[in-house]
Scaffold this motif. Structure first.
Motif, short mmCIF file in Angstrom:
data_model
loop_
_atom_site.label_atom_id
_atom_site.label_comp_id
_atom_site.label_asym_id
_atom_site.label_seq_id
_atom_site.Cartn_x
_atom_site.Cartn_y
_atom_site.Cartn_z
N MET A 89 0.96 -1.01 -0.29
CA MET A 89 0.16 0.28 -0.04
C MET A 89 0.87 1.27 0.21
SD MET A 89 -2.48 1.59 2.59
CE MET A 89 -1.03 1.16 4.19
N LYS A 90 0.64 2.25 -0.37
CA LYS A 90 0.86 3.14 -0.71
C LYS A 90 0.52 4.47 -0.13
CE LYS A 90 3.24 2.32 -4.90
NZ LYS A 90 3.31 0.94 -5.47
N ARG A 91 0.71 5.32 0.34
CA ARG A 91 0.56 6.40 1.21
C ARG A 91 0.87 7.85 0.41
NH1 ARG A 91 -1.88 6.51 6.33
NH2 ARG A 91 -1.49 4.06 6.51
N LEU A 92 -0.38 9.29 0.41
CA LEU A 92 0.52 10.04 0.02
C LEU A 92 1.13 10.88 0.90
CD1 LEU A 92 0.21 11.95 -2.39
CD2 LEU A 92 -2.03 12.99 -1.16
N HIS A 93 2.01 11.71 0.54
CA HIS A 93 2.75 12.22 1.47
C HIS A 93 2.38 14.04 1.14
CE1 HIS A 93 5.21 14.07 4.76
NE2 HIS A 93 6.55 14.57 3.24
N VAL A 94 2.25 14.77 2.39
CA VAL A 94 1.82 16.31 2.36
C VAL A 94 2.24 16.62 3.41
CG1 VAL A 94 0.54 18.16 2.24
CG2 VAL A 94 0.10 15.91 1.24
N HIS A 95 3.91 18.12 3.04
CA HIS A 95 4.29 18.68 4.38
C HIS A 95 4.71 19.72 4.00
CE1 HIS A 95 7.73 18.77 6.94
NE2 HIS A 95 7.40 20.04 6.21
N GLY A 137 -3.49 23.15 15.78
CA GLY A 137 -5.05 22.90 16.08
C GLY A 137 -5.94 22.85 14.53
N PHE A 138 -5.21 23.97 13.78
CA PHE A 138 -5.96 23.92 12.75
C PHE A 138 -7.15 22.17 12.38
CE2 PHE A 138 -6.60 23.98 8.04
CZ PHE A 138 -7.55 24.59 7.42
N TYR A 139 -5.35 21.78 11.98
CA TYR A 139 -5.18 20.63 11.05
C TYR A 139 -5.89 19.08 12.18
CZ TYR A 139 -2.99 22.67 7.23
OH TYR A 139 -2.48 22.64 6.18
N SER A 140 -5.77 19.73 13.52
CA SER A 140 -6.28 18.55 14.22
C SER A 140 -7.79 18.41 14.13
CB SER A 140 -6.28 18.58 15.83
OG SER A 140 -4.37 17.85 15.97
N THR A 141 -8.14 19.85 13.76
CA THR A 141 -9.61 19.91 13.89
C THR A 141 -10.32 19.48 12.41
OG1 THR A 141 -9.94 21.96 15.16
CG2 THR A 141 -11.84 22.12 13.51
N LEU A 142 -9.38 19.53 11.27
CA LEU A 142 -10.03 19.50 9.77
C LEU A 142 -10.09 17.82 10.17
CD1 LEU A 142 -10.26 19.92 6.75
CD2 LEU A 142 -7.57 19.72 7.05
N PHE A 143 -9.09 16.85 10.24
CA PHE A 143 -8.65 15.61 10.52
C PHE A 143 -9.34 14.60 10.95
CE2 PHE A 143 -4.62 16.68 8.27
CZ PHE A 143 -5.06 16.80 7.09
N ALA A 144 -10.12 15.49 12.04
CA ALA A 144 -10.58 14.81 13.31
C ALA A 144 -10.00 13.79 13.95
CB ALA A 144 -12.61 14.16 12.91
N ALA A 145 -8.41 14.19 14.15
CA ALA A 145 -7.29 13.51 15.07
C ALA A 145 -6.67 14.21 15.68
CB ALA A 145 -7.24 12.31 13.84
N ASP A 173 -6.32 7.62 7.79
CA ASP A 173 -6.16 6.27 7.19
C ASP A 173 -7.92 6.60 6.23
OD1 ASP A 173 -4.56 4.50 7.71
OD2 ASP A 173 -5.91 3.67 9.50
N ASP A 174 -8.19 8.16 6.83
CA ASP A 174 -9.41 8.54 5.72
C ASP A 174 -9.62 9.78 5.36
OD1 ASP A 174 -11.34 8.68 4.19
OD2 ASP A 174 -13.25 8.85 5.89
N PRO A 175 -8.68 10.47 4.19
CA PRO A 175 -8.28 9.91 3.28
C PRO A 175 -6.98 9.45 4.18
CG PRO A 175 -7.80 12.03 3.27
CD PRO A 175 -8.76 12.12 4.80
N LYS A 176 -6.38 7.95 3.05
CA LYS A 176 -4.75 7.82 3.47
C LYS A 176 -4.04 8.55 2.92
CE LYS A 176 -4.95 3.23 3.20
NZ LYS A 176 -4.78 2.86 5.38
N GLN A 228 5.20 7.30 -0.15
CA GLN A 228 5.56 7.04 1.22
C GLN A 228 5.30 5.28 0.62
OE1 GLN A 228 4.23 7.13 5.30
NE2 GLN A 228 5.52 5.92 6.27
N VAL A 229 5.60 4.55 0.43
CA VAL A 229 6.09 2.88 0.38
C VAL A 229 6.37 2.36 1.54
CG1 VAL A 229 6.17 3.11 -2.21
CG2 VAL A 229 8.59 2.89 -0.58
N GLU A 230 5.77 0.77 1.44
CA GLU A 230 6.48 -0.03 2.93
C GLU A 230 7.09 -0.62 2.78
OE1 GLU A 230 3.04 -1.40 3.21
OE2 GLU A 230 1.36 -0.05 4.12
N SER A 231 8.28 -0.95 1.46
CA SER A 231 9.07 -1.69 1.20
C SER A 231 10.24 -0.88 0.32
CB SER A 231 9.30 -2.87 0.58
OG SER A 231 8.64 -2.39 -1.20
#
Length: 149
Positions: free
Chosen positions: A1-7, A18-26, A41-44, A64-67
């Motif tokens: 599984m690949k995962r998009l990375h945004v920095h 605070g902003f991104y915790s509210t946006l992602f509810a996490a 995981d949502d979005p991955k 980001q890759v797993e291997s």
């Protein structure tokens, strides 16, 4: 599984968290004095912010890759397409140990392809882009001085 990375570079880390915790509810999975990361995981997506003296906005995108095998395959596709990559082995960046291949797209957007295999206690050896580096260019770094600069 690949995962998009945004920095994203932010001006105020606490407000960004605070902003991104509210946006992602996490809450972020990693919080440091100058950095935070959400592994969603949502979005991955691996979404990171940092306050490290750079202008605010998108710092770079990535996959980001797993291997290491997935990383080699992805970097090989970029090279086959005629793109020059900057490969890094066992580099410390963003409080993690990773192997990477950097490339800039035709418009100059920096992309990082990477496999993370461990954690680190420091952000990384190289905290800024090398002098004279063109905006948007793939970083001209080596494993000894590599990071997200």
């Amino acid at each position: 599984m690949k995962r998009l990375h945004v920095h994203v570079a932010v001006d105020d880390l606490d407000r960004g968290i605070g902003f991104y915790s509210t946006l992602f509810a996490a809450k972020p999975a990693v919080v440091k004095a100058d950095y935070a990361k959400w592994m969603l995981d949502d979005p991955k997506v691996n979404f990171a912010i940092s306050q490290r003296g750079r202008s605010g906005g998108i710092d770079h995108l990535g996959i980001q890759v797993e291997s290491d095998a997935e990383l080699r395959e992805l970097a090989g596709r970029l090279k086959a397409a005629g793109e020059k990559t900057q490969d890094q082995e066992a580099t410390t960046c963003c409080y993690a140990q990773s192997n990477k291949a950097w490339v800039s797209d035709p418009s100059g957007v920096r992309w990082e392809t990477f496999f993370t295999f461990g954690e680190a206690t420091t952000y990384g050896e190289d905290e800024a882009a090398p002098a004279g580096e063109a905006a948007g260019a793939a970083p001209a770094t080596t494993a000894a001085t590599a990071c997200c600069g």
